[in-house]
Design a protein around this motif. Structure first.
Motif, PDB file in Angstrom:
ATOM      1  N   ALA A  78       0.831  -1.205   0.000  1.00  8.37           N
ATOM      2  CA  ALA A  78       0.000   0.000   0.000  1.00  8.37           C
ATOM      3  C   ALA A  78       0.869   1.261   0.000  1.00  8.37           C
ATOM      4  O   ALA A  78       0.570   2.234  -0.708  1.00  8.37           O
ATOM      5  CB  ALA A  78      -0.943  -0.002   1.202  1.00  8.37           C
ATOM      6  N   ASN A  79       1.949   1.229   0.777  1.00 11.20           N
ATOM      7  CA  ASN A  79       2.858   2.384   0.812  1.00 11.20           C
ATOM      8  C   ASN A  79       3.538   2.582  -0.537  1.00 11.20           C
ATOM      9  O   ASN A  79       3.698   3.720  -0.990  1.00 11.20           O
ATOM     10  CB  ASN A  79       3.894   2.210   1.922  1.00 11.20           C
ATOM     11  N   LYS A  80       3.922   1.483  -1.176  1.00 11.30           N
ATOM     12  CA  LYS A  80       4.548   1.601  -2.504  1.00 11.30           C
ATOM     13  C   LYS A  80       3.547   2.154  -3.507  1.00 11.30           C
ATOM     14  O   LYS A  80       3.907   2.976  -4.358  1.00 11.30           O
ATOM     15  CB  LYS A  80       5.070   0.235  -2.961  1.00 11.30           C
ATOM     16  N   ALA A  81       2.305   1.718  -3.408  1.00  5.44           N
ATOM     17  CA  ALA A  81       1.270   2.218  -4.314  1.00  5.44           C
ATOM     18  C   ALA A  81       1.043   3.715  -4.090  1.00  5.44           C
ATOM     19  O   ALA A  81       0.869   4.472  -5.052  1.00  5.44           O
ATOM     20  CB  ALA A  81      -0.027   1.434  -4.120  1.00  5.44           C
ATOM     21  N   LYS A  82       1.040   4.140  -2.821  1.00 10.25           N
ATOM     22  CA  LYS A  82       0.879   5.570  -2.519  1.00 10.25           C
ATOM     23  C   LYS A  82       2.048   6.365  -3.095  1.00 10.25           C
ATOM     24  O   LYS A  82       1.853   7.443  -3.664  1.00 10.25           O
ATOM     25  CB  LYS A  82       0.825   5.795  -1.008  1.00 10.25           C
ATOM     26  N   ASP A  83       3.262   5.846  -2.929  1.00 11.69           N
ATOM     27  CA  ASP A  83       4.442   6.533  -3.467  1.00 11.69           C
ATOM     28  C   ASP A  83       4.368   6.644  -4.988  1.00 11.69           C
ATOM     29  O   ASP A  83       4.677   7.694  -5.562  1.00 11.69           O
ATOM     30  CB  ASP A  83       5.726   5.799  -3.062  1.00 11.69           C
ATOM     31  N   GLN A  93       1.634   6.573  -6.822  1.00 11.97           N
ATOM     32  CA  GLN A  93       0.565   7.515  -7.156  1.00 11.97           C
ATOM     33  C   GLN A  93       1.049   8.956  -6.996  1.00 11.97           C
ATOM     34  O   GLN A  93       0.759   9.814  -7.833  1.00 11.97           O
ATOM     35  CB  GLN A  93      -0.676   7.272  -6.284  1.00 11.97           C
ATOM     36  N   ALA A  94       1.794   9.216  -5.928  1.00 12.95           N
ATOM     37  CA  ALA A  94       2.314  10.569  -5.700  1.00 12.95           C
ATOM     38  C   ALA A  94       3.279  10.972  -6.821  1.00 12.95           C
ATOM     39  O   ALA A  94       3.237  12.109  -7.318  1.00 12.95           O
ATOM     40  CB  ALA A  94       3.006  10.649  -4.346  1.00 12.95           C
ATOM     41  N   ASP A 139       1.167  11.630  -9.925  1.00 10.72           N
ATOM     42  CA  ASP A 139       0.468  12.915  -9.805  1.00 10.72           C
ATOM     43  C   ASP A 139       1.410  14.096 -10.038  1.00 10.72           C
ATOM     44  O   ASP A 139       1.045  15.059 -10.718  1.00 10.72           O
ATOM     45  CB  ASP A 139      -0.202  13.032  -8.437  1.00 10.72           C
TER      46      ASP A 139
END
Length: 180
Positions: free
Chosen positions: A92-97, A99-100, A103
């Motif tokens: 999940a943290n890798k996915a957030k990174d 996505q950031a 973006d």
């Protein structure tokens, strides 16, 4: 067996062997009850943790698993659940990174596009395409390519019109010079 030792004590109340065995059996029964209560508490915590993980509340689920681990640090199902949730949190943290990063790249590409720096914008949109498979970067590249083609066509038309006007003016001047 506890019943038999109690019967023996009623028959021979002074029997130290029967008293000792009765205490041993009672101790084992108590230990079994405590172990059962501990396992029930662990299973309850694991169920609560599973429910939270199923709702994607990973850190809350992990907290329940850690609570169960504190009750028995050798309980393998608890260890497995902790490892699994830690892996999910890492993903999940890798996915957030990712996505950031996506973006930020899109934001930069949009700014370049708005500033009419089309080649640089296309390069950024292409990077964004490599980060995540989403339609927006491709759509923007297509819009930019259409805009570039339209601007080129307009420029070519304007150049052709200017050339035609200059040619018309030159021919008119030649004709006027011949008449004069």
């Amino acid at each position: 067996s506890l019943v038999k030792y109690k019967e023996a004590l009623t028959l021979e109340p002074a029997s130290s062997y029967a008293k000792g065995r009765e205490a041993d059996v009672e101790g084992k029964i108590l230990a079994q009850k405590e172990e059962k209560a501990k396992l029930e508490a662990i299973n309850k915590l694991l169920k609560e943790g599973d429910d939270l993980v199923a709702k994607n509340s990973l850190t809350e689920g992990l907290a329940k698993f850690n609570e169960a681990f504190k009750k028995d640090d050798k309980h393998q199902p608890t260890k497995d659940k902790i490892a699994n949730v830690n892996q999910l949190i890492d993903q999940a943290n890798k996915a957030k990174d990712l996505q950031a990063k996506y973006d930020a790249t899109i934001k930069e590409a949009d700014q370049l596009r708005d500033g009419k720096k089309f080649a640089d914008a296309i390069a950024k949109y292409t990077i964004a395409q490599g980060l995540m498979d989403k339609p927006y970067p491709t759509e923007q590249i297509n819009i930019i390519n259409t805009t570039i083609a339209a601007e080129k066509a307009a420029a070519d038309k304007a150049a052709a019109e200017k050339l035609a006007k200059e040619e018309t003016e030159r021919l008119a001047k030649e004709a006027a010079d011949k008449l004069a």
